[in-house]
Design an enzyme around this catalytic site. Structure first.
Site, mmCIF file in Angstrom:
data_model
loop_
_atom_site.group_PDB
_atom_site.id
_atom_site.type_symbol
_atom_site.label_atom_id
_atom_site.label_comp_id
_atom_site.label_asym_id
_atom_site.label_seq_id
_atom_site.Cartn_x
_atom_site.Cartn_y
_atom_site.Cartn_z
ATOM 1 N N GLU B 60 0.819 -1.224 0.000
ATOM 2 C CA GLU B 60 0.000 0.000 0.000
ATOM 3 C C GLU B 60 0.845 1.263 0.000
ATOM 4 O O GLU B 60 0.570 2.213 -0.722
ATOM 5 C CB GLU B 60 -0.955 0.021 1.201
ATOM 6 C CG GLU B 60 -2.214 -0.829 1.039
ATOM 7 C CD GLU B 60 -1.985 -2.303 1.340
ATOM 8 O OE1 GLU B 60 -0.837 -2.696 1.650
ATOM 9 O OE2 GLU B 60 -2.965 -3.081 1.265
ATOM 10 N N HIS B 129 -11.966 -4.475 9.231
ATOM 11 C CA HIS B 129 -12.475 -4.150 7.889
ATOM 12 C C HIS B 129 -13.695 -3.228 7.930
ATOM 13 O O HIS B 129 -14.366 -3.073 6.920
ATOM 14 C CB HIS B 129 -12.916 -5.421 7.145
ATOM 15 C CG HIS B 129 -11.798 -6.251 6.611
ATOM 16 N ND1 HIS B 129 -10.949 -6.966 7.410
ATOM 17 C CD2 HIS B 129 -11.387 -6.481 5.337
ATOM 18 C CE1 HIS B 129 -10.073 -7.626 6.646
ATOM 19 N NE2 HIS B 129 -10.320 -7.334 5.400
#
Lengths: 325, 327
Positions: B60, B129
């Site tokens: 990322e 999440h």
């Protein structure tokens, strides 16, 4: 490296660049003590052969990404000494209008993209600059300078992997000065052979004596040529040493004085001067002439910074967005 | 008119941007061959090729940083991060580079980058999440933060964001992907400078964005049955905030409830509440109310997750509290 680049002029220019950096840094330390420069100041003294040698390999179209120890890179890249000094003074005439300071020198006209003070934070930026060139079909190279400290960061490994995976025109220049601030490399890395790390990503790598300007120039020219030819990224580990503490705040308690003295024997400046003298390219008069030119440039830079104006406080929130909200 | 869901709308917006703008490319985890984690980019690799729809490894920080570098290098990257929790792995690049470079360079650099990511809870994905961290990002000067709450905004916001010279983060709410609406054929750009009044009313201003807009609209319908006419404001842009629209509404209704899926402490809802206090204090007939997510990491079990989140019933209760008996 092409033969003409081994010319006497090239060798003299390496000396000139190293001297510009050395004298600039000595002056910066003095001005810091005089409180003209504030914040953090990281000096490049001892490592000059790398900036001087590597920058020669690049064209004006190429890009350079550096760290917070970047005065030398900026000078060698052609960023005006006056604009750098004024930036370190925090003046409006500085290359970043006093928003960046010593750790954040940028000059887009020279494609000099900082001045990045997050260790390894510049590597992904360099990756993106190289990606943009590749996607646009431009045969340009992005050179990214970083230290051995960056090698412990995840961003280094992510960037190494992607650079090879995407075969990007990236030249990775690791200045291994053996210390990540105060942490010796052997205390930070389980594998201290940095070329092995590059090779584990299938990136061609070479270890170069970073105290030898000519060796750096030759290796950088070869590596840059390969990158420019579309062969993918290259890694150079440049072994070096900083003669001064990490920053002006650092009491340097973690380094052995004998170690520092030993490395000073390899000072890139006397070494290069000795070589040029041996080759009959240099005499005292010539050195003196170069020193005088360097001193003039520096004096003008300091005068420019001293005469500089302060950014008006009313401009504080300028350049946060393209449009001021 | 075409019937579209939020996911298809995002895809149409993305496809339109990539086709119209040669400098644009999409990059992120599984955006290509997989078709996008939420199937937003399905079919785009086949249509546009691997240079324009670029799969990345799990890196990322490097691929967001590469997006920033590519933006500086003259392209218009659209970077997809799978979910907001993963964006924390790239927080260094977003905060220290994307947000700072224009200012730190004295205006020499622009970072015309768009980062898209999913946010929010409601699908039993538990505490790694499901969070709503857009309020954190809205704290950072130099970034623009958008939250499309409708199918139309999902389709049109990307183009406006891509044309913006500054880095824009778009938070797509995970619970909205199935949301449907009838839209005109072509992708039309959406105004990202102003909040939108989704329901006009006169008794209380319900200020919200993203995933909780629809819960808030449902609450407004319940309130209407009791004779309470709520105005519902969809912020759309969380940074900069359209304070003008909020204050104008509160001055009219004299009451405000802020509904935010972020946690209450140090939140976007706290910021909005403070602005109402600063700019409309003497117009208020009741203290500002907030409906936020309970201060826990989002749990897995359905009844616990539901209890943690703002719900139409809790919004109705908060609105009633501001109105009291004085409608």
């Amino acid at each position: 490296m092409k033969t003409e680049e081994h010319s006497p002029e090239m060798k003299i220019d390496l000396l000139r660049q190293m001297l510009r950096i050395r004298r600039f840094e000595e002056k910066a330390a003095e001005l810091y003590s005089a409180a003209k420069i504030r914040g953090f100041l990281h000096l490049y003294i001892g490592q000059e052969a790398i900036a001087a040698g590597a920058m020669r390999a690049l064209t004006a179209e190429d890009a350079v990404v550096s760290t917070y120890r970047e005065h030398g890179h900026a000078l060698a890249r052609g960023v005006a000494a006056a604009a750098i000094m004024a930036e370190m003074y925090g003046k409006a005439e500085g290359c970043c209008h006093g928003r960046g300071g010593s750790m954040h020198l940028f000059d887009v006209s020279k494609r000099f993209y900082g001045g990045n003070a997050i260790v390894a934070g510049g590597l992904p930026l360099a990756l993106g600059l190289a990606l943009a060139d590749k996607l646009a079909g431009r045969a340009r190279v992005t050179a990214c300078f970083f230290g051995d400290g960056a090698v412990a960061e995840g961003e280094f490994h992510e960037t190494m992997n992607l650079a090879v995976l995407w075969k990007l025109p990236l030249l990775l220049l690791c200045e291994n000065n053996l210390y990540a601030m105060g942490t010796a490399i052997a205390r930070a890395l389980s594998e201290t052979d940095l070329c092995k790390k590059a090779e584990s990503y299938r990136m061609p790598a070479e270890r170069i004596d970073g105290m030898d300007a000519l060796a750096v120039a030759v290796a950088s020219a070869d590596a840059t040529a390969a990158v420019r030819a579309g062969e993918g990224p290259r890694f150079l580990e440049l072994t070096t040493y900083r003669f001064r503490p990490h920053s002006m705040f650092d009491p340097d308690l973690y380094r052995d004085k004998a170690e520092i003295a030993e490395w000073k024997k390899r000072d890139p400046l006397p070494r290069h001067i000795g070589r040029l003298k041996e080759e009959g390219l240099l005499d005292a008069a010539k050195i003196d002439a170069i020193e005088r030119a360097v001193a003039d440039e520096l004096a003008q830079a300091v005068a420019f910074a001293d005469a500089g104006t302060l950014e008006p406080v009313e401009s504080l929130t300028r350049d946060v967005y393209a449009r001021t909200p | 008119m075409t019937k579209l869901n939020y996911r298809e709308a995002l895809r149409d917006g993305l496809r339109d941007a990539l086709v119209r703008e040669p400098r644009a490319f999409l990059m992120g985890l599984d955006v290509g061959r997989y078709g996008g984690t939420y199937a937003v980019s399905r079919g785009l690799l086949e249509e546009l090729g691997p240079e324009r729809v670029r799969d990345t490894p799990l890196s990322e920080s490097a691929f967001v940083g590469a997006g920033i570098g590519a933006a500086i290098g003259g392209l218009l990257p659209i970077v997809e991060i799978m979910t907001v929790n993963f964006s924390l792995l790239a927080l260094d690049q977003i905060m220290n580079n994307a947000a700072t470079l224009r200012h730190m360079t004295g205006g020499q650099l622009a970072v015309p980058l768009v980062i898209r990511m999913t946010t929010g809870a409601g699908r039993q994905l538990a505490a790694q999440h499901s969070h709503s961290l857009e309020g954190w990002y809205a704290h950072i000067p130099g970034l623009r933060i958008l939250a499309p709450a409708t199918v139309e905004d999902a389709r049109g916001m990307l183009w406006t964001a891509l044309m913006d010279p500054d880095p824009v983060l778009i938070f797509e709410h995970a619970a909205l992907f199935g949301l449907e609406a009838e839209l005109e054929g072509a992708v039309t750009p959406v105004d990202i400078d102003h909040a939108k009044i989704r329901r006009a009313g006169k008794h209380v201003s319900l200020v919200t964005y993203g995933g909780t807009l629809h819960k808030t609209l449902a609450a407004a319908e319940t309130l209407a049955k009791d004779g309470i006419d709520a105005e519902v404001i969809d912020l759309r842009s969380l940074r900069p905030l359209d304070t003008e629209t909020i204050i104008a509404s509160v001055k009219k209704t004299r009451r405000a409830v802020i509904i935010d899926e972020g946690w209450r402490s140090g939140s976007l809802s706290a910021e909005i509440s403070a602005r109402v206090m600063e700019q409309a204090f003497y117009d208020l007939d009741a203290p500002v109310e907030r409906v936020c997510t309970a201060e826990v990491p989002i749990p897995y079990a359905k009844q616990l997750e539901e209890a943690a989140l703002p719900q139409p019933e809790t919004i109705v209760q908060a609105a009633r509290k501001t109105v009291g008996t004085h409608v």
